[in-house]
Design a protein around this motif. Structure first.
Motif, PDB file in Angstrom:
ATOM      1  N   UNK A   1       0.842  -1.201   0.000  1.00  0.00           N
ATOM      2  CA  UNK A   1       0.000   0.000   0.000  1.00  0.00           C
ATOM      3  C   UNK A   1       0.875   1.249   0.000  1.00  0.00           C
ATOM      4  N   UNK A   2       1.999   1.183   0.692  1.00  0.00           N
ATOM      5  CA  UNK A   2       2.983   2.259   0.752  1.00  0.00           C
ATOM      6  C   UNK A   2       4.256   1.685   1.383  1.00  0.00           C
ATOM      7  N   UNK A   3       5.250   2.525   1.595  1.00  0.00           N
ATOM      8  CA  UNK A   3       6.568   2.018   1.994  1.00  0.00           C
ATOM      9  C   UNK A   3       6.852   2.015   3.483  1.00  0.00           C
ATOM     10  N   UNK A   4       5.954   2.440   4.328  1.00  0.00           N
ATOM     11  CA  UNK A   4       6.257   2.492   5.759  1.00  0.00           C
ATOM     12  C   UNK A   4       6.484   1.096   6.328  1.00  0.00           C
ATOM     13  N   UNK A   5       7.494   0.983   7.187  1.00  0.00           N
ATOM     14  CA  UNK A   5       7.913  -0.330   7.669  1.00  0.00           C
ATOM     15  C   UNK A   5       6.837  -1.055   8.465  1.00  0.00           C
ATOM     16  N   UNK A   6       5.912  -0.334   9.086  1.00  0.00           N
ATOM     17  CA  UNK A   6       4.875  -1.033   9.851  1.00  0.00           C
ATOM     18  C   UNK A   6       3.864  -1.745   8.961  1.00  0.00           C
ATOM     19  N   UNK A   7       3.980  -1.591   7.665  1.00  0.00           N
ATOM     20  CA  UNK A   7       3.134  -2.317   6.720  1.00  0.00           C
ATOM     21  C   UNK A   7       3.955  -3.159   5.737  1.00  0.00           C
ATOM     22  N   UNK A   8       5.209  -2.763   5.493  1.00  0.00           N
ATOM     23  CA  UNK A   8       6.012  -3.394   4.439  1.00  0.00           C
ATOM     24  C   UNK A   8       6.962  -4.475   4.927  1.00  0.00           C
ATOM     25  N   UNK A   9       7.208  -4.569   6.207  1.00  0.00           N
ATOM     26  CA  UNK A   9       8.156  -5.582   6.709  1.00  0.00           C
ATOM     27  C   UNK A   9       7.621  -6.994   6.479  1.00  0.00           C
ATOM     28  N   UNK A  10       8.533  -7.925   6.263  1.00  0.00           N
ATOM     29  CA  UNK A  10       8.154  -9.328   6.153  1.00  0.00           C
ATOM     30  C   UNK A  10       7.835  -9.797   4.754  1.00  0.00           C
ATOM     31  N   UNK A  11       8.024  -8.945   3.767  1.00  0.00           N
ATOM     32  CA  UNK A  11       7.720  -9.339   2.394  1.00  0.00           C
ATOM     33  C   UNK A  11       8.469 -10.572   1.932  1.00  0.00           C
ATOM     34  N   UNK A  12       9.721 -10.722   2.363  1.00  0.00           N
ATOM     35  CA  UNK A  12      10.503 -11.909   1.968  1.00  0.00           C
ATOM     36  C   UNK A  12       9.888 -13.194   2.488  1.00  0.00           C
ATOM     37  N   UNK A  13       9.182 -13.113   3.601  1.00  0.00           N
ATOM     38  CA  UNK A  13       8.547 -14.298   4.199  1.00  0.00           C
ATOM     39  C   UNK A  13       7.241 -14.673   3.500  1.00  0.00           C
ATOM     40  N   UNK A  14       6.631 -13.725   2.830  1.00  0.00           N
ATOM     41  CA  UNK A  14       5.309 -13.947   2.236  1.00  0.00           C
ATOM     42  C   UNK A  14       5.369 -14.452   0.799  1.00  0.00           C
ATOM     43  N   UNK A  15       6.419 -14.095   0.090  1.00  0.00           N
ATOM     44  CA  UNK A  15       6.471 -14.405  -1.339  1.00  0.00           C
ATOM     45  C   UNK A  15       7.146 -15.737  -1.627  1.00  0.00           C
ATOM     46  N   UNK A  16       6.933 -16.201  -2.858  1.00  0.00           N
ATOM     47  CA  UNK A  16       7.628 -17.351  -3.424  1.00  0.00           C
ATOM     48  C   UNK A  16       8.384 -16.871  -4.648  1.00  0.00           C
ATOM     49  N   UNK A  17       9.102 -17.776  -5.296  1.00  0.00           N
ATOM     50  CA  UNK A  17       9.876 -17.368  -6.479  1.00  0.00           C
ATOM     51  C   UNK A  17       8.969 -16.928  -7.627  1.00  0.00           C
ATOM     52  N   UNK A  18       7.701 -17.353  -7.630  1.00  0.00           N
ATOM     53  CA  UNK A  18       6.777 -16.983  -8.706  1.00  0.00           C
ATOM     54  C   UNK A  18       5.863 -15.811  -8.345  1.00  0.00           C
ATOM     55  N   UNK A  19       6.103 -15.168  -7.201  1.00  0.00           N
ATOM     56  CA  UNK A  19       5.292 -14.033  -6.772  1.00  0.00           C
ATOM     57  C   UNK A  19       5.825 -12.751  -7.397  1.00  0.00           C
ATOM     58  N   UNK A  20       4.933 -11.941  -7.928  1.00  0.00           N
ATOM     59  CA  UNK A  20       5.296 -10.612  -8.421  1.00  0.00           C
ATOM     60  C   UNK A  20       4.988  -9.611  -7.313  1.00  0.00           C
TER      61      UNK A  20
ATOM     62  N   UNK B   1      10.943   3.327  -4.626  1.00  0.00           N
ATOM     63  CA  UNK B   1      12.128   4.161  -4.411  1.00  0.00           C
ATOM     64  C   UNK B   1      12.450   4.268  -2.924  1.00  0.00           C
ATOM     65  N   UNK B   2      11.432   4.504  -2.108  1.00  0.00           N
ATOM     66  CA  UNK B   2      11.648   4.670  -0.669  1.00  0.00           C
ATOM     67  C   UNK B   2      12.069   3.363   0.009  1.00  0.00           C
ATOM     68  N   UNK B   3      11.508   2.236  -0.417  1.00  0.00           N
ATOM     69  CA  UNK B   3      11.928   0.947   0.138  1.00  0.00           C
ATOM     70  C   UNK B   3      13.412   0.708  -0.138  1.00  0.00           C
ATOM     71  N   UNK B   4      13.850   1.037  -1.349  1.00  0.00           N
ATOM     72  CA  UNK B   4      15.269   0.875  -1.704  1.00  0.00           C
ATOM     73  C   UNK B   4      16.140   1.876  -0.941  1.00  0.00           C
ATOM     74  N   UNK B   5      15.745   3.145  -0.965  1.00  0.00           N
ATOM     75  CA  UNK B   5      16.517   4.216  -0.320  1.00  0.00           C
ATOM     76  C   UNK B   5      16.697   3.961   1.172  1.00  0.00           C
ATOM     77  N   UNK B   6      15.648   3.516   1.831  1.00  0.00           N
ATOM     78  CA  UNK B   6      15.691   3.278   3.274  1.00  0.00           C
ATOM     79  C   UNK B   6      16.202   1.892   3.645  1.00  0.00           C
ATOM     80  N   UNK B   7      16.537   1.102   2.622  1.00  0.00           N
ATOM     81  CA  UNK B   7      17.074  -0.250   2.838  1.00  0.00           C
ATOM     82  C   UNK B   7      16.174  -1.089   3.748  1.00  0.00           C
TER      83      UNK B   7
END
Length: 185
Positions: A88-107, A116-122
C-alpha cells in the motif's frame, strides 16, 4: 530514593509496553469481507487478500511473523499460491516481512515512489518487481484489483486498491490529521 523509584517504575512500564505490543502482534484473525475478499489482522494492523481458484493476491505483509502466518493460512485453507503481493505504501509497519510472504513466482508490486523509498531506506523486505505511476490493474481470472495513486498522502506512493467485481476498496493510513486525501487538479 525518589528518583530511583521513578526509574524503576519507568523501566517497568517500558517492559510492560513492549510485552503488550508483542502479545498484540501475535493475535491473528482472518475475516471474509465479501465474496473472495478477506481481511487479515495482526493486532491493530490489517491487510487484505483475494483468492481466485488456486492463486492469491495479498497486500501488506505487516511483519515477518504475520507474513509467515498469512502465507501458511492461505496455503492450508485455500491451497493457493501467492501470485501478487502489493504494498500500500513504503512504511515499515506495513512493508516488513515481504521476503517471508512471497515465493519465487510471486510478483511484488508497488507505486514507483514506494519502491524508491523501500530501496533508499534499505527496508529489509521483498523489493518490487513491478511499479506504476498512476493506475495499474492486476488480473486474476474474472477478478481483478485496480491500484490508483492520487498524489501525496501518508507516505510517498500510498495507493488505493479496488477489488473487483466484489467492489471492495482497501486503503491504508489515509486519515492523516491536518490533511485530506484528495487530488487537486
Amino acid at each position: 530514593m525518589f528518583a530511583r523509584l521513578h526509574l524503576v517504575l519507568f523501566s517497568l512500564l517500558m517492559l510492560l509496553g513492549q510485552y503488550t505490543f508483542a502479545v498484540e502482534q501475535t493475535s491473528y484473525k482472518v475475516e471474509n469481507i465479501k465474496d473472495n475478499i478477506y481481511r487479515f489482522s495482526a493486532g491493530h494492523y490489517h491487510s487484505a487478500f483475494m483468492i481466485v481458484d488456486k492463486v492469491a493476491l495479498v497486500t501488506d505483509p505487516l511483519n515477518s511473523d504475520a507474513a509467515k502466518y498469512l502465507k501458511s493460512y492461505i496455503k492450508k485453507t485455500f491451497n493457493a499460491d501467492i501470485k501478487y503481493m502489493v504494498y500500500s505504501h513504503s512504511h515499515v509497519d506495513h512493508a516488513m516481512g515481504g521476503n517471508e510472504l512471497i515465493d519465487k513466482n510471486t510478483t511484488v508490486v508497488s507505486h514507483k515512489f514506494a519502491a524508491d523509498d523501500l530501496r533508499l531506506n534499505k527496508v529489509p523486505t521483498a523489493l518490487p518487481d513491478l511499479t506504476f505511476s498512476d493506475t495499474l490493474t492486476l488480473n486474476l481470472g474474472e477478478s481483478y484489483v485496480v491500484l490508483n495513486y492520487y498524489g501525496p498522502n501518508n507516505g510517498r506512493g500510498n495507493v488505493s486498491m479496488r477489488f473487483m467485481p466484489a467492489n471492495v476498496l482497501y486503503v491504508v493510513d489515509w486519515i492523516v490529521l491536518g490533511r485530506m486525501p484528495y487530488k487537486t487538479s
